[in-house]
Design a protein around this motif. Structure first.
Motif, PDB file in Angstrom:
ATOM      1  N   VAL A   1     -28.330 -25.906  -8.669  1.00 50.18           N
ATOM      2  CA  VAL A   1     -27.045 -25.449  -9.200  1.00 50.18           C
ATOM      3  C   VAL A   1     -26.465 -24.424  -8.238  1.00 50.18           C
ATOM      4  CG1 VAL A   1     -25.917 -24.213 -11.084  1.00 50.18           C
ATOM      5  CG2 VAL A   1     -27.714 -25.842 -11.598  1.00 50.18           C
ATOM      6  N   CYS A   2     -25.183 -24.579  -7.919  1.00 52.28           N
ATOM      7  CA  CYS A   2     -24.466 -23.617  -7.074  1.00 52.28           C
ATOM      8  C   CYS A   2     -23.673 -22.687  -7.981  1.00 52.28           C
ATOM      9  CB  CYS A   2     -23.491 -24.343  -6.152  1.00 52.28           C
ATOM     10  SG  CYS A   2     -24.233 -25.649  -5.206  1.00 52.28           S
ATOM     11  N   ILE A   3     -23.750 -21.391  -7.701  1.00 51.80           N
ATOM     12  CA  ILE A   3     -22.950 -20.438  -8.454  1.00 51.80           C
ATOM     13  C   ILE A   3     -21.969 -19.758  -7.501  1.00 51.80           C
ATOM     14  CG2 ILE A   3     -24.655 -20.081 -10.268  1.00 51.80           C
ATOM     15  CD1 ILE A   3     -25.438 -17.467  -8.901  1.00 51.80           C
ATOM     16  N   ARG A   4     -20.871 -19.310  -8.080  1.00 47.20           N
ATOM     17  CA  ARG A   4     -19.813 -18.681  -7.280  1.00 47.20           C
ATOM     18  C   ARG A   4     -19.686 -17.199  -7.621  1.00 47.20           C
ATOM     19  NH1 ARG A   4     -14.885 -23.032  -7.757  1.00 47.20           N
ATOM     20  NH2 ARG A   4     -16.103 -24.597  -8.834  1.00 47.20           N
ATOM     21  N   GLY A   5     -19.538 -16.391  -6.595  1.00 55.29           N
ATOM     22  CA  GLY A   5     -19.172 -14.999  -6.794  1.00 55.29           C
ATOM     23  C   GLY A   5     -20.216 -14.110  -7.435  1.00 55.29           C
TER      24      GLY A   5
ATOM     25  N   THR B   1     -26.282 -19.344  -4.350  1.00 57.45           N
ATOM     26  CA  THR B   1     -24.928 -18.808  -4.336  1.00 57.45           C
ATOM     27  C   THR B   1     -24.135 -19.440  -3.199  1.00 57.45           C
ATOM     28  OG1 THR B   1     -25.703 -16.722  -5.253  1.00 57.45           O
ATOM     29  CG2 THR B   1     -23.556 -16.691  -4.177  1.00 57.45           C
ATOM     30  N   GLN B   2     -22.881 -19.775  -3.504  1.00 58.64           N
ATOM     31  CA  GLN B   2     -21.981 -20.300  -2.480  1.00 58.64           C
ATOM     32  C   GLN B   2     -21.519 -19.180  -1.569  1.00 58.64           C
ATOM     33  OE1 GLN B   2     -19.731 -23.163  -5.563  1.00 58.64           O
ATOM     34  NE2 GLN B   2     -18.548 -22.584  -3.799  1.00 58.64           N
ATOM     35  N   LYS B   3     -21.335 -19.490  -0.297  1.00 62.57           N
ATOM     36  CA  LYS B   3     -20.797 -18.512   0.647  1.00 62.57           C
ATOM     37  C   LYS B   3     -19.326 -18.249   0.362  1.00 62.57           C
ATOM     38  CE  LYS B   3     -23.960 -19.911   4.310  1.00 62.57           C
ATOM     39  NZ  LYS B   3     -24.076 -20.612   5.595  1.00 62.57           N
ATOM     40  N   ASP B   4     -18.572 -19.292   0.052  1.00 62.82           N
ATOM     41  CA  ASP B   4     -17.143 -19.176  -0.235  1.00 62.82           C
ATOM     42  C   ASP B   4     -16.882 -19.739  -1.630  1.00 62.82           C
ATOM     43  OD1 ASP B   4     -14.384 -19.240  -0.406  1.00 62.82           O
ATOM     44  OD2 ASP B   4     -14.096 -20.309   1.491  1.00 62.82           O
ATOM     45  N   PRO B   5     -16.557 -18.883  -2.601  1.00 59.95           N
ATOM     46  CA  PRO B   5     -16.368 -19.357  -3.969  1.00 59.95           C
ATOM     47  C   PRO B   5     -15.164 -20.286  -4.151  1.00 59.95           C
ATOM     48  CG  PRO B   5     -15.825 -17.033  -3.807  1.00 59.95           C
ATOM     49  CD  PRO B   5     -16.387 -17.440  -2.482  1.00 59.95           C
ATOM     50  N   ARG B   6     -14.301 -20.374  -3.138  1.00 60.82           N
ATOM     51  CA  ARG B   6     -13.133 -21.250  -3.254  1.00 60.82           C
ATOM     52  C   ARG B   6     -13.467 -22.715  -2.981  1.00 60.82           C
ATOM     53  NH1 ARG B   6      -9.791 -17.786   0.879  1.00 60.82           N
ATOM     54  NH2 ARG B   6     -11.836 -18.025   1.794  1.00 60.82           N
ATOM     55  N   VAL B   7     -14.645 -22.991  -2.425  1.00 60.66           N
ATOM     56  CA  VAL B   7     -15.040 -24.371  -2.141  1.00 60.66           C
ATOM     57  C   VAL B   7     -15.372 -25.063  -3.463  1.00 60.66           C
ATOM     58  CG1 VAL B   7     -16.734 -25.838  -0.986  1.00 60.66           C
ATOM     59  CG2 VAL B   7     -15.894 -23.775   0.142  1.00 60.66           C
TER      60      VAL B   7
ATOM     61  N   ASP C   1     -24.491 -26.711   3.603  1.00 58.25           N
ATOM     62  CA  ASP C   1     -24.054 -25.694   4.572  1.00 58.25           C
ATOM     63  C   ASP C   1     -23.169 -24.626   3.944  1.00 58.25           C
ATOM     64  OD1 ASP C   1     -25.434 -26.904   6.661  1.00 58.25           O
ATOM     65  OD2 ASP C   1     -23.743 -28.219   7.141  1.00 58.25           O
ATOM     66  N   ASP C   2     -22.652 -24.874   2.745  1.00 57.76           N
ATOM     67  CA  ASP C   2     -21.800 -23.919   2.039  1.00 57.76           C
ATOM     68  C   ASP C   2     -22.603 -22.939   1.184  1.00 57.76           C
ATOM     69  OD1 ASP C   2     -19.362 -25.090   2.959  1.00 57.76           O
ATOM     70  OD2 ASP C   2     -19.654 -26.704   1.499  1.00 57.76           O
ATOM     71  N   LEU C   3     -23.928 -23.077   1.187  1.00 59.75           N
ATOM     72  CA  LEU C   3     -24.784 -22.235   0.357  1.00 59.75           C
ATOM     73  C   LEU C   3     -25.584 -21.272   1.222  1.00 59.75           C
ATOM     74  CD1 LEU C   3     -26.262 -25.008  -1.947  1.00 59.75           C
ATOM     75  CD2 LEU C   3     -24.202 -23.644  -2.312  1.00 59.75           C
ATOM     76  N   TYR C   4     -25.907 -20.113   0.627  1.00 62.40           N
ATOM     77  CA  TYR C   4     -26.826 -19.212   1.305  1.00 62.40           C
ATOM     78  C   TYR C   4     -28.208 -19.862   1.335  1.00 62.40           C
ATOM     79  CZ  TYR C   4     -23.328 -15.563   1.279  1.00 62.40           C
ATOM     80  OH  TYR C   4     -22.198 -14.838   1.497  1.00 62.40           O
ATOM     81  N   LYS C   5     -28.992 -19.521   2.337  1.00 63.39           N
ATOM     82  CA  LYS C   5     -30.282 -20.172   2.554  1.00 63.39           C
ATOM     83  C   LYS C   5     -31.368 -19.737   1.566  1.00 63.39           C
ATOM     84  CE  LYS C   5     -29.351 -21.914   6.908  1.00 63.39           C
ATOM     85  NZ  LYS C   5     -28.393 -22.904   6.473  1.00 63.39           N
ATOM     86  N   VAL C   6     -31.169 -18.617   0.897  1.00 64.15           N
ATOM     87  CA  VAL C   6     -32.151 -18.113  -0.058  1.00 64.15           C
ATOM     88  C   VAL C   6     -31.561 -18.222  -1.464  1.00 64.15           C
ATOM     89  CG1 VAL C   6     -33.475 -16.096  -0.803  1.00 64.15           C
ATOM     90  CG2 VAL C   6     -33.143 -16.544   1.636  1.00 64.15           C
ATOM     91  N   GLY C   7     -32.332 -18.789  -2.370  1.00 62.70           N
ATOM     92  CA  GLY C   7     -31.894 -18.931  -3.750  1.00 62.70           C
ATOM     93  C   GLY C   7     -32.990 -18.452  -4.686  1.00 62.70           C
ATOM     94  N   GLN C   8     -32.862 -18.809  -5.934  1.00 69.70           N
ATOM     95  CA  GLN C   8     -33.842 -18.423  -6.959  1.00 69.70           C
ATOM     96  C   GLN C   8     -34.338 -19.660  -7.681  1.00 69.70           C
ATOM     97  OE1 GLN C   8     -35.159 -15.427  -8.133  1.00 69.70           O
ATOM     98  NE2 GLN C   8     -34.360 -14.597  -6.242  1.00 69.70           N
ATOM     99  N   LEU C   9     -35.572 -19.597  -8.119  1.00 64.66           N
ATOM    100  CA  LEU C   9     -36.177 -20.598  -8.973  1.00 64.66           C
ATOM    101  C   LEU C   9     -36.623 -19.851 -10.224  1.00 64.66           C
ATOM    102  CD1 LEU C   9     -36.711 -23.628  -8.528  1.00 64.66           C
ATOM    103  CD2 LEU C   9     -39.025 -23.017  -7.891  1.00 64.66           C
TER     104      LEU C   9
END
Length: 80
Positions: A15-19, A55-61, A67-75
């Motif tokens: 799941v991608c989250i914005r902002g 998390t998305q790098k640019d929430p407008r996408v 490639d639009d996501l940061y390389k570190v996330g959470q599980l």
């Protein structure tokens, strides 16, 4: 002397989250609006309740790619 470490690969819904950013050991209320996100969360709850959150790098996408996501996330652990 180096020990052999086993690598375990597992596929989980993403799941991608914005902002916002999810931090470990914190309670965070998330709501999902994109159809792909809702489907990923529903899929996780059909299985073992594990979903990866990035998390998305640019929430407008509107439709982010890897490639639009940061390389570190959470599980994070999901509520029962």
């Amino acid at each position: 002397m180096a020990k052999d470490l086993a690598t375990i690969t597992r596929k989980v819904p993403l799941v991608c989250i914005r902002g916002s950013v999810i931090f470990p050991h914190t309670d965070t209320l998330l709501s999902f609006g994109r159809n792909k996100s809702v489907m990923a969360v529903n899929s996780a709850f059909q299985e073992d309740r594990v979903v990866a959150i990035f998390t998305q790098k640019d929430p407008r996408v509107a439709n982010p790619d890897i490639d639009d996501l940061y390389k570190v996330g959470q599980l994070p652990p999901s509520p029962k």
